[in-house]
Design an enzyme around this catalytic site. Structure first.
Site, short mmCIF file in Angstrom:
data_model
loop_
_atom_site.label_atom_id
_atom_site.label_comp_id
_atom_site.label_asym_id
_atom_site.label_seq_id
_atom_site.Cartn_x
_atom_site.Cartn_y
_atom_site.Cartn_z
N LYS A 71 -5.34 2.29 -20.35
CA LYS A 71 -5.54 2.75 -21.86
C LYS A 71 -4.30 2.34 -22.59
O LYS A 71 -3.84 1.23 -22.71
CB LYS A 71 -6.07 4.18 -22.26
N ASP A 95 -4.10 15.62 -18.06
CA ASP A 95 -4.50 14.34 -18.13
C ASP A 95 -3.98 13.87 -19.70
O ASP A 95 -4.50 14.26 -20.68
CB ASP A 95 -5.91 13.95 -18.14
N TYR A 152 -12.88 14.02 -19.44
CA TYR A 152 -13.33 12.62 -19.32
C TYR A 152 -14.48 12.61 -18.08
O TYR A 152 -14.38 13.24 -17.14
CB TYR A 152 -12.00 11.59 -18.79
N ARG A 164 0.64 -1.15 -0.02
CA ARG A 164 0.01 -0.04 0.15
C ARG A 164 0.88 1.24 0.07
O ARG A 164 0.45 2.44 -0.25
CB ARG A 164 -1.17 0.29 1.11
N1 PLP Z 1 -8.74 9.76 -17.97
C1 PLP Z 1 -9.17 9.50 -19.23
C2 PLP Z 1 -9.09 10.19 -20.43
C3 PLP Z 1 -9.99 8.53 -19.59
O1 PLP Z 1 -10.46 8.15 -20.56
C4 PLP Z 1 -10.30 7.67 -18.47
C5 PLP Z 1 -10.74 6.26 -18.50
O2 PLP Z 1 -11.96 6.04 -19.59
C6 PLP Z 1 -9.67 7.87 -17.09
C7 PLP Z 1 -8.96 9.22 -16.98
C8 PLP Z 1 -10.16 7.14 -15.80
O3 PLP Z 1 -9.26 6.04 -15.93
P1 PLP Z 1 -9.41 4.60 -15.09
O4 PLP Z 1 -10.58 4.12 -15.58
O5 PLP Z 1 -8.09 3.79 -15.28
O6 PLP Z 1 -9.70 4.96 -13.62
#
Ligand code: PLP
Length: 385
Positions: free
Chosen positions: A199, A174, A102, A48
């Site tokens: 992803k 992001d 997102y 952790r």
């Molecule tokens: N950021 C983007 C651009 C995403 O498309 C996603 C998920 O689809 C996330 C963050 C969140 O990621 P996670 O599903 O791994 O928590």
């Protein structure tokens, strides 16, 4: 480690010497390690606390890929995003954040941040002139996405990093859609680069993971917060991510080749009303994307002239892509964001940022280019018939 990113994907961060001579980094599937004289809570060797050999190796590799001092992996992209925001913001602070986001991040900002006493104001990432009027003495951070999800807009990223620097704000981005192959935020002045490693970085639809990449000081603060919030990545998932990262360059090449071919075919097809792919000359910010990015990734969105009904017929007629959420993996995936990732957003807000009910988002996979193009073409013809 020096060398091209293709080389660093494979070799950066590897333990030296190799553990017991193992070419592939072993999985340290142990919750804790023997006490070795650690002087603080955060240094105790425990999963952790995000400091097993699998965590450390990933941190070294990810930092190398984006030219940053260090990095941290987390149990999901959302763990990286929420933990980072809660690290740089406290009760009473204010956040400026891109309006086209997102869905999970948008939900967190609109539903949860207020409970922590943190205020947020949405900004148009493509309109830097409007940001100053939204900044307050309490503004502490600025948050954008490299390419917006699902509209594939490319905001003024240079202006965002400069604005944050000028006003002493922490800048977060992001970078999931671009991946380190195409954009390295720290090199452009951002303080924290965040990823859903679920992803492109992993690429195989088999784990959920996240990362934060930046300076030693800032990442250490995020790690301490993560140690408390508990969003740690399991060593087995670390190992899958480690393996996935190694093939990012070859995967991304194919994602991009397929995406451009599909985008061009869609743009030329009579049934299609609009296509958004930063690699198309018709994209409103194509010149900016070309200047900032080394490639345009494999995400595109498009709309049919027949709206939602035609979109449903089109989805039914596809044979290769899977109708499923998520993105950045080897399979081509298609979604209707209005009823999936962005369903939590008010319909009028959704439409304001360009997410119409019939908008389809495609995460273009690495299948054969001609197979994909032909499958999309036949589905378009059937949807239009
Ligand atoms: N950021 C983007 C651009 C995403 O498309 C996603 C998920 O689809 C996330 C963050 C969140 O990621 P996670 O599903 O791994 O928590």
């Amino acid at each position: 480690m020096k060398g091209r990113i293709e080389t660093r994907l494979i070799h950066a961060g590897e333990p030296e010497p190799r553990i017991e001579g193992a070419v592939s980094l072993p999985i340290f599937q142990t919750a804790q390690f023997l006490y070795g004289g650690e002087g603080s809570y955060n240094d105790i060797r425990y999963i952790r606390l995000n400091n097993t050999p699998n965590h450390d190796a990933l941190a070294r590799k990810l930092a190398s890929l984006e030219g940053a001092e260090t990095a941290l992996v987390t149990s999901s992209g959302m763990a990286a995003i929420t933990t980072s925001l809660l690290t740089v913001l406290s009760a009473g602070d204010h956040l400026l954040i891109q309006d086209s986001l997102y869905g999970g991040t948008h939900d967190f900002v609109t539903h949860d941040l207020e409970g922590f006493g943190i205020a947020a104001t949405f900004i148009d990432a493509d309109d830097p002139a409007s940001w100053e009027s939204k900044r307050t003495p309490k503004t502490k951070a600025l948050y954008v996405e490299t390419m917006s999800n699902p509209t594939l807009r490319v905001g003024d990223l240079k202006a965002a990093a400069a604005f944050a620097r000028r006003h002493g704000l922490v800048s977060l981005i992001d970078n999931t859609f671009a991946s380190p192959m195409n954009f390295r935020p720290v090199e452009h002045g951002f303080d924290l680069s965040l990823h859903s490693c679920t992803k492109y970085l992993n690429g195989h639809s088999d784990i959920v993971a996240g990362a934060a990449i930046g300076s030693k000081d800032l990442i250490e603060r995020v790690r301490h917060k993560l140690n408390h919030l508990g969003g740690s990545l399991d060593p087995h998932a670390c190992s899958l991510l480690w393996r996935g990262i190694k093939t990012l360059a070859v995967r991304m090449r194919q994602h991009q080749e397929n995406a451009l071919a599909l985008a061009r075919m869609l743009e030329a097809h009579a049934a299609v009303a609009a296509v958004s792919y930063p690699g198309l000359a018709s994209h409103p910010r194509h010149a900016r994307a070309k200047e900032l990015f080394d490639g345009f990734s494999g995400m595109l969105s498009f709309e049919l002239k027949g709206g939602l009904d035609a979109a449903k017929r089109f989805l039914d007629a596809l044979t290769i892509p899977l109708i499923a959420p998520s993105l950045g993996c080897v399979e081509t995936l298609v979604t209707l964001p209005a009823v999936t990732s962005h369903a939590g957003m008010a319909p009028e807000e959704r439409r304001r940022i360009g997410i119409t009910d019939g908008l389809m988002r495609v995460s273009v996979g690495i299948e054969g280019t001609d197979d994909l193009v032909e499958d999309f073409r036949q589905a378009l013809n059937r949807a239009a018939a």
